[in-house]
Design an enzyme around this catalytic site. Structure first.
Site, PDB file in Angstrom:
ATOM      1  N   ASN A 161      49.802  -5.933 -32.566  1.00  0.00           N
ATOM      2  CA  ASN A 161      49.596  -6.785 -33.750  1.00  0.00           C
ATOM      3  C   ASN A 161      48.781  -8.049 -33.453  1.00  0.00           C
ATOM      4  OD1 ASN A 161      51.745  -7.889 -32.352  1.00  0.00           O
ATOM      5  ND2 ASN A 161      52.951  -8.369 -34.167  1.00  0.00           N
ATOM      6  N   GLU A 187      60.223 -10.645 -25.920  1.00  0.00           N
ATOM      7  CA  GLU A 187      59.947 -11.143 -27.280  1.00  0.00           C
ATOM      8  C   GLU A 187      60.071  -9.936 -28.191  1.00  0.00           C
ATOM      9  OE1 GLU A 187      59.751 -14.142 -27.952  1.00  0.00           O
ATOM     10  OE2 GLU A 187      59.140 -15.091 -26.091  1.00  0.00           O
ATOM     11  N   CYS A 219      56.032 -10.395 -35.872  1.00  0.00           N
ATOM     12  CA  CYS A 219      57.489 -10.454 -35.626  1.00  0.00           C
ATOM     13  C   CYS A 219      58.108 -11.646 -36.341  1.00  0.00           C
ATOM     14  CB  CYS A 219      57.763 -10.579 -34.138  1.00  0.00           C
ATOM     15  SG  CYS A 219      57.045  -9.249 -33.204  1.00  0.00           S
ATOM     16  N   GLU A 277      57.709 -18.506 -24.656  1.00  0.00           N
ATOM     17  CA  GLU A 277      56.276 -18.406 -24.362  1.00  0.00           C
ATOM     18  C   GLU A 277      55.580 -19.598 -25.001  1.00  0.00           C
ATOM     19  OE1 GLU A 277      55.147 -14.405 -25.654  1.00  0.00           O
ATOM     20  OE2 GLU A 277      55.543 -13.763 -23.605  1.00  0.00           O
TER      21      GLU A 277
HETATM   22  C1  SIN Z   1      54.353 -11.941 -33.004  1.00  0.00           C
HETATM   23  O1  SIN Z   1      54.266 -11.326 -34.040  1.00  0.00           O
HETATM   24  O2  SIN Z   1      55.126 -11.573 -32.108  1.00  0.00           O
HETATM   25  C2  SIN Z   1      53.546 -13.169 -32.724  1.00  0.00           C
HETATM   26  C3  SIN Z   1      53.286 -14.018 -33.863  1.00  0.00           C
HETATM   27  C4  SIN Z   1      52.790 -15.394 -33.490  1.00  0.00           C
HETATM   28  O3  SIN Z   1      52.453 -15.674 -32.337  1.00  0.00           O
HETATM   29  O4  SIN Z   1      52.754 -16.227 -34.377  1.00  0.00           O
END
Ligand code: SIN
Length: 481
Positions: free
Chosen positions: A155, A254, A288, A462
């Protein structure tokens, strides 16, 4: 796909700063139109073992290089990525589908982790600890953990790589990366620029593969690998954790999310609409941290829904390379099938479609920006990540109801809420069981801040000043004097 720098389009695997090919290849598709972009080498177990060996050898010299020198190389890599923003964004949109403007944003976001951790590399301090003894002195130093394996999702095919690789390389670790099979091209392009920046042979190795299970097993069980960093589903995270347990590896996970976006009665409606829209429909709902559940207090429901529906209806669906498109395709057929399954289940259980609700005319993998109302906790989409452009809306009456509903999930990655009363804001933020809280804001990710979940969304941070910790060991020395 017409790149200005055609060298960025690679199809081999990358070990020891060299490109290699395998007999077996797999196609990378453009999800917007199903076209095959290129056939890529399918690295397997043997290649994974060779990559780990290369990383082990390179660790000897990379780990002892002064941080200032590693930082200088990383800064060069950062500059090259920024310089190639247009090509990288086109590559990203072509293999992943997100609109070109969003892809450019991801290139900048991805590069920002390299700049940030190049700066942090020089601030990996130890401690001098006051001793309770007259004849002993205590100090700690921090050292790189060793060879790291990174397993990254489709993604964010650039940013999720740099968010792991940059802190690892900055503190002196070496890395074997397995990018997602749907989106290996950005990873390979990053390798081209890493080499050009002067990252030495074996420090950063990339394995495109369709053999995720076999290669994943090597990367999580090989005795040389000291640390595994994974972004992906909770389901896969559990398996990797079990595998890594056999050699007691350090891990960061994550994993999935089930973010609530809560609109309280004292919310500024404009901010609530803008924030929920940004969080929900970024990357066609495939992040996510996307709002998975939109919880709206009864008294503000009519006003919020009117404005929100208008804003969602205005989102243009289409191929990400076309002007003004805001919603690209989903990544693959499984993703469309999942959205359709969750929609059907919700409708069977009493949800109603307010907007959209079916595949879009733009192509096989497109789904209409959708809003469904009358959602309840019994529906599958209340517990599973939708990962598509669907807002599932719930009504609540009291603050306590909202907190209870919001926390009723095994996940704990991100939550959002919209309110103006400052005392209430503090209390709610403290009560939400999530690692990341967006307050009156839907876009919360930056290199400077800690990204990471609690509960079954995983562990480890992270980005931010904490982002190096997962790649370091703390060594304590007791000095007798
Ligand atoms: C993710 O969908 O895991 C990352 C989204 C983000 O870094 O904002």
């Amino acid at each position: 796909m017409k790149l200005s720098n055609t060298a960025l389009l690679q199809s081999g695997y990358f070990i020891n700063n060299e490109w290699h090919t395998t007999g077996k290849k797999f196609p990378v598709y453009n999800p917007a139109n199903g076209e095959t972009l290129i056939q890529v080498s399918d690295a397997g177990v043997q290649e994974a073992e060779a990559a780990v060996a290369a990383a082990e050898k390179a660790f000897v010299t990379w780990s002892v290089l002064p941080a200032k020198e590693r930082a200088a190389i990383l800064k060069k890599w950062f500059s090259l990525i920024v310089q190639h923003t247009d090509d990288l964004a086109l590559l990203l949109t072509s293999e992943q589908g997100k609109p070109l403007e969003e892809a450019k944003g991801e290139v900048q976001y991805g590069a920002s982790f390299i700049e940030w951790f190049a700066e942090e590399a020089r601030r990996v301090y130890g401690d001098v600890i006051p001793s309770p003894m007259t004849d002993r002195r205590f100090v700690t130093i921090k050292q790189p953990v060793g060879v790291v394996s990174a397993i990254t999702p489709w993604n964010f095919p650039i940013a999720m790589i740099t968010r792991k690789i940059a802190p690892a390389l900055a503190v002196g670790c070496t890395v074997v990366l397995k990018p997602a099979e749907d989106t290996p091209l950005c990873a390979l392009a990053l390798a081209v620029l890493a080499k050009e920046a002067g990252i030495p042979a074996g420090v950063f190795n990339v394995l495109p593969t369709m053999q995720a299970v076999e290669v994943g097993k090597v990367l999580t069980t090989h005795p040389v690998v000291q640390k595994v960093s994974f972004t992906g589903s909770t389901e896969v995270g559990r398996i990797l954790m079990q595998q890594a347990a056999s050699t007691v590896k350090k891990m960061s996970l994550e994993l999935g999310g089930n973010a609530p976006a809560i609109v309280f009665e004292d919310a500024d409606i404009e901010k609530a609409v803008k924030g929920t829209l940004a969080s929900k429909y970024r990357n066609a709902g495939q992040t996510c941290v996307c709002a998975n559940r939109v919880l709206v207090q009864r008294s503000i429901y009519p006003a919020f829904m009117e404005a929100y529906t208008k804003a969602v209806a205005a989102l243009m669906v289409g191929n990400g390379v076309d002007k003004d498109v805001k919603i690209g395709p989903l990544i693959n057929q499984d993703a469309i099938d999942k959205v359709e399954r969750l929609m059907q289940d919700a409708l069977n259980k009493g949800a109603e479609v307010l907007l959209g609700g079916k595949k879009a005319a733009a192509g096989e993998l497109f789904y209409e920006p959708t809003i469904i109302t009358k959602c309840t906790a019994e529906m599958d989409l209340s517990h599973e990540e939708i990962f598509g452009p669907v807002s599932a809306v719930y009504i609540f009456d009291t603050v306590e109801d909202a907190i209870q509903l919001a926390n009723a999930t095994e996940y704990g990655l991100a939550a959002y809420f919209f309110a103006t009363d400052i005392a209430k804001i503090w209390r709610i933020a403290e009560q939400l069981q999530y690692g990341i809280i967006g307050i009156n804001e839907g876009i919360i990710s930056f290199a400077e801040v800690p990204f990471g979940g609690i509960k079954q969304s995983g562990f480890g941070k992270e980005g931010s000043m904490y982002g190096v910790d997962d790649y370091l060991i703390v060594k304590y020395m007791c000095i007798g004097i």
